[in-house]
Design a protein around this motif. Sequence first.
Motif, short mmCIF file in Angstrom:
data_model
loop_
_atom_site.label_atom_id
_atom_site.label_comp_id
_atom_site.label_asym_id
_atom_site.label_seq_id
_atom_site.Cartn_x
_atom_site.Cartn_y
_atom_site.Cartn_z
N LEU A 6 -4.27 -54.75 81.85
CA LEU A 6 -2.87 -55.18 81.79
C LEU A 6 -2.10 -54.83 83.07
CD1 LEU A 6 -2.01 -54.15 78.11
CD2 LEU A 6 -2.64 -56.41 78.99
N LYS A 7 -2.80 -54.19 84.03
CA LYS A 7 -2.17 -53.77 85.29
C LYS A 7 -0.97 -52.87 85.03
CE LYS A 7 -3.79 -57.66 88.00
NZ LYS A 7 -4.26 -58.80 87.30
N LEU A 8 -1.15 -51.92 84.10
CA LEU A 8 -0.09 -50.98 83.75
C LEU A 8 -0.09 -49.80 84.70
CD1 LEU A 8 -0.54 -50.84 79.87
CD2 LEU A 8 1.27 -52.02 81.14
N GLY A 48 -1.10 -57.03 68.90
CA GLY A 48 -1.56 -57.05 70.28
C GLY A 48 -0.62 -56.24 71.15
N ILE A 49 -1.08 -55.88 72.32
CA ILE A 49 -0.27 -55.13 73.28
C ILE A 49 -0.28 -55.90 74.60
CG2 ILE A 49 -2.25 -53.70 73.85
CD1 ILE A 49 -0.35 -51.45 74.59
N ARG A 50 0.87 -55.94 75.26
CA ARG A 50 0.94 -56.57 76.57
C ARG A 50 2.01 -55.87 77.41
NH1 ARG A 50 5.46 -59.75 77.05
NH2 ARG A 50 6.41 -60.51 75.12
N LYS A 51 1.94 -56.08 78.70
CA LYS A 51 2.94 -55.53 79.61
C LYS A 51 4.24 -56.29 79.42
CE LYS A 51 3.54 -54.43 84.49
NZ LYS A 51 2.87 -54.47 85.82
N ALA A 52 5.34 -55.57 79.36
CA ALA A 52 6.64 -56.21 79.19
C ALA A 52 7.03 -56.98 80.44
CB ALA A 52 7.71 -55.17 78.88
N PRO A 76 2.38 -45.96 85.50
CA PRO A 76 3.36 -45.07 84.87
C PRO A 76 4.77 -45.64 84.94
CG PRO A 76 1.83 -43.79 86.19
CD PRO A 76 1.54 -45.25 86.48
N GLY A 77 5.47 -45.58 83.83
CA GLY A 77 6.84 -46.08 83.74
C GLY A 77 6.94 -47.50 83.21
N ASP A 78 5.83 -48.23 83.16
CA ASP A 78 5.85 -49.59 82.61
C ASP A 78 6.14 -49.55 81.11
OD1 ASP A 78 5.30 -50.84 85.00
OD2 ASP A 78 3.16 -51.07 84.61
N THR A 79 6.74 -50.60 80.62
CA THR A 79 6.99 -50.76 79.19
C THR A 79 5.96 -51.71 78.63
OG1 THR A 79 9.37 -50.42 79.50
CG2 THR A 79 8.71 -51.55 77.48
N VAL A 80 5.48 -51.42 77.42
CA VAL A 80 4.55 -52.31 76.75
C VAL A 80 5.21 -52.89 75.51
CG1 VAL A 80 2.46 -51.20 77.62
CG2 VAL A 80 3.45 -50.43 75.47
N ILE A 81 4.78 -54.08 75.15
CA ILE A 81 5.28 -54.80 73.99
C ILE A 81 4.15 -54.88 72.97
CG2 ILE A 81 6.17 -57.02 73.14
CD1 ILE A 81 8.16 -55.68 74.98
N PRO A 97 -5.98 -46.51 76.68
CA PRO A 97 -7.25 -46.32 77.39
C PRO A 97 -7.23 -46.95 78.78
CG PRO A 97 -7.64 -46.95 75.11
CD PRO A 97 -6.17 -47.13 75.37
N LEU A 98 -7.97 -46.33 79.69
CA LEU A 98 -8.01 -46.75 81.09
C LEU A 98 -8.34 -48.23 81.23
CD1 LEU A 98 -7.94 -46.16 84.12
CD2 LEU A 98 -10.34 -45.46 83.95
N ARG A 99 -9.34 -48.72 80.51
CA ARG A 99 -9.73 -50.14 80.66
C ARG A 99 -8.60 -51.06 80.24
NH1 ARG A 99 -15.89 -51.42 79.60
NH2 ARG A 99 -15.22 -53.09 80.97
N VAL A 100 -7.82 -50.67 79.24
CA VAL A 100 -6.67 -51.48 78.80
C VAL A 100 -5.59 -51.42 79.87
CG1 VAL A 100 -4.89 -51.76 77.04
CG2 VAL A 100 -7.23 -51.15 76.37
N ARG A 101 -5.32 -50.22 80.40
CA ARG A 101 -4.31 -50.10 81.47
C ARG A 101 -4.70 -50.95 82.67
NH1 ARG A 101 -4.99 -44.48 80.50
NH2 ARG A 101 -5.71 -44.21 82.65
#
Length: 85
Positions: free
Chosen positions: A32-34, A51-55, A36-41, A25-29
């Motif tokens: 997390l300052k995500l 939980g989800i976070r930016k790698a 296109p092309g970013d990897t999430v953990i 979702p946009l608010r999550v992106r």
Amino acid sequence: MRGYSSTDHLIASSKLMTNGQATVPLRVRQRLKLKPGDTVIFEESKAGTVGIRKALPLDLEFLSAMEESLSEWNSENDDRAYKDL
């Protein structure tokens, strides 16, 4: 769908597609300052929540090293043998 829980944590939802993909979702992106092309953990706690976070760069180095060490298990024979797991 968005809402807030009693602990004021943002709740966002996304439907899982048949191929296992889901839209972040946009608010999550944004949070997390995500981009296109970013990897999430995805991290699981001992309590079973995920939980989800930016790698981070260190995460990507670790994942790359793990992938290389497991390449011997990446074959069509393995796919057939373990497809039902």
